[in-house]
Design an enzyme around this catalytic site. Structure first.
Site, PDB file in Angstrom:
ATOM      1  N   ASP A  26       2.445   2.653   3.273  1.00  0.00           N
ATOM      2  CA  ASP A  26       1.241   3.944   2.989  1.00  0.00           C
ATOM      3  C   ASP A  26       1.381   4.851   4.387  1.00  0.00           C
ATOM      4  O   ASP A  26       1.408   5.901   4.186  1.00  0.00           O
ATOM      5  CB  ASP A  26      -0.036   3.511   2.603  1.00  0.00           C
ATOM      6  CG  ASP A  26      -1.192   4.569   2.633  1.00  0.00           C
ATOM      7  OD1 ASP A  26      -1.205   5.396   1.835  1.00  0.00           O
ATOM      8  OD2 ASP A  26      -1.990   4.348   3.626  1.00  0.00           O
ATOM      9  N   ASP A  56       0.922  -1.210   0.058  1.00  0.00           N
ATOM     10  CA  ASP A  56       0.035   0.204   0.010  1.00  0.00           C
ATOM     11  C   ASP A  56       0.987   1.340   0.051  1.00  0.00           C
ATOM     12  O   ASP A  56       1.748   1.250   0.885  1.00  0.00           O
ATOM     13  CB  ASP A  56      -0.751  -0.002   1.207  1.00  0.00           C
ATOM     14  CG  ASP A  56      -2.074   0.992   1.066  1.00  0.00           C
ATOM     15  OD1 ASP A  56      -1.896   1.920   0.634  1.00  0.00           O
ATOM     16  OD2 ASP A  56      -3.385   0.372   1.274  1.00  0.00           O
ATOM     17  N   HIS A  93      -1.334   2.914  -5.098  1.00  0.00           N
ATOM     18  CA  HIS A  93      -0.973   4.190  -5.278  1.00  0.00           C
ATOM     19  C   HIS A  93       0.197   4.495  -4.541  1.00  0.00           C
ATOM     20  O   HIS A  93       0.796   3.774  -3.683  1.00  0.00           O
ATOM     21  CB  HIS A  93      -2.154   5.002  -4.746  1.00  0.00           C
ATOM     22  CG  HIS A  93      -2.371   4.819  -3.411  1.00  0.00           C
ATOM     23  ND1 HIS A  93      -1.563   5.532  -2.319  1.00  0.00           N
ATOM     24  CD2 HIS A  93      -3.532   4.277  -2.927  1.00  0.00           C
ATOM     25  CE1 HIS A  93      -1.862   4.939  -1.226  1.00  0.00           C
ATOM     26  NE2 HIS A  93      -3.108   4.244  -1.487  1.00  0.00           N
ATOM     27  N   SER A 129      -7.021   3.851  -1.118  1.00  0.00           N
ATOM     28  CA  SER A 129      -6.968   2.402  -1.277  1.00  0.00           C
ATOM     29  C   SER A 129      -8.164   1.658  -1.669  1.00  0.00           C
ATOM     30  O   SER A 129      -8.096   0.733  -2.118  1.00  0.00           O
ATOM     31  CB  SER A 129      -6.698   1.887   0.329  1.00  0.00           C
ATOM     32  OG  SER A 129      -5.566   2.783   0.556  1.00  0.00           O
TER      33      SER A 129
HETATM   34 ZN   LIG Z   1      -3.617   2.708  -0.229  1.00  0.00          ZN
END
Ligand SMILES: [Zn+2]
Length: 374
Positions: free
Chosen positions: A254, A41, A297, A82
């Site tokens: 993330d 993530d 991402h 997400s």
């Molecule tokens: Zn994410």
């Protein structure tokens, strides 16, 4: 006369053996593949790069020979989240931010996990966040908004996922509707452990709920949960004649970006890389497996730049052969993210493409192994 008869007999035998041989080869190439799908993530190229400068050994990332780039925008915003990111990966359709397993009109989309269950696959999900968090949820739940954790938990009861490891206990046993969903899971032949990653019970589904919400991050002392849970899942899922689909999320890469915390980010990337090593070892022993590693991402606009230090006079000086992590932002970015593939039908993943294409590439890889999803 007799001689000719023998020759004909031999020819027939050779012909039949050839037919049999071809059938065996075909059935071997047609064996349904296992899929291990790993999501870092918030893991952009700079996050991956950090493993090259801050790790103690050659990163497992360096062992990939097939690499692609994925464009991650959502339908509601170029900079995705997400939920939309994972839904594109799990369903093959781009959708709006916050959507979990639903399209732009909030209509439920079948996920690859659900489709494979219908093809007699076993399934597993491993995450460091709550198991109801956006990334894992996008594989089994269908809700309008990612914050509907208690509704997502209800969807998980129905999902029949064979192996689950992560956090989020409170969404199952401290709910507004006062239901204790753990009892529902027990009725459905689940072994539940809320204390530790114990040995799975082979003839049951296994559910490890090891935190009220998310697990600790690496800096807080999570230890080797991610590689160990992945190994446990692989041992359990491969101890069976059926093929499997396993999704593993490195969730806190993330969070490191959101916190603009370079140390946290690096430790999480290295932990994820170590987990990739566990999967690569499995692929060596089980070549009928496809591993895909990507991200939903990038987070933080991370870069790996010059290491600057102040000399005694207070003047900034560049230290050679040392790098530092800089963040431009504490938010997600629209940067392309890497895709790595290894194993059966890996070649499908080279190139540059939108994130939802990754799902369609998985469908194609499955089709090549005789599994027709559509
Ligand atoms: Zn994410």
């Amino acid at each position: 006369m007799k001689f000719t008869y023998i020759i004909t007999k031999i020819n027939k035998l050779i012909f039949l053996s050839l037919l049999l041989f071809t059938a065996i080869i075909k059935s071997q190439t047609q064996k349904p593949i296992n899929i291990i799908f790993m999501i870092g993530d918030g893991m952009g190229v700079s996050q991956v790069t950090s493993a090259f400068y801050f790790g103690d050994s050659e990163p497992n990332f360096q062992k990939f020979k097939v690499v692609g780039l994925s464009e991650t925008s959502s339908t509601s915003d170029w900079v995705t989240d997400s939920a939309a990111g994972a839904t594109a990966l799990s369903t093959g359709e781009k959708t709006y931010k916050r959507a979990i397993g639903v399209d732009q009109d909030s209509i439920a989309l079948p996920t690859i996990l659900e489709q494979l269950q219908k093809k007699n696959y076993q399934t597993g999900l491993v995450s460091l966040t709550s198991i109801t968090h956006a990334t894992p949820a996008s594989y089994y739940a269908h809700v309008k908004d990612r914050d509907l954790h208690e509704d997502i938990a209800l969807d998980l009861v129905k999902a029949n996922v064979n192996f689950l490891a992560g956090g989020g206990l409170k969404f199952f046993n401290k709910r507004k509707d006062c239901k204790n969903l753990l009892n529902e899971f027990k009725k459905l032949n689940y072994n539940i452990d809320t204390l530790k990653l114990s040995k799975p019970i082979q003839n049951k589904n296994n559910f490890y709920l090891l935190a009220q919400d998310e697990l600790p991050n690496k800096v807080q002392g999570r230890g080797d949960f991610l590689p160990e849970a992945t190994q446990t899942a692989l041992d359990y899922l491969s101890n069976n004649k059926k093929p499997f689909f396993l999704m593993v999320e490195g969730s806190f890469i993330d969070w490191g970006g959101h916190a603009k915390d370079g140390e946290m980010m690096v430790k999480e990337v290295l932990d994820f890389d170590k987990t990739i090593g566990v999967v690569m070892k499995f692929i060596k022993e089980n070549p009928n497996t496809l591993l895909v590693v990507t991200a939903d991402h990038e987070t933080g606009g991370a870069s790996i730049g010059k290491f600057m230090e102040k000399d005694p006079a207070g003047k900034e000086k560049n230290i050679k052969n040392k790098v530092q992590i800089n963040f431009i932002d504490n938010q997600h970015t629209a940067a392309l993210v890497p895709v790595f593939a290894m194993g059966k039908n890996q070649e499908l993943f080279s190139g540059v493409y939108p994130n939802n294409t990754i799902y369609h590439k998985l469908v194609e890889a499955l089709k090549k192994s005789g599994v027709q999803l559509k």
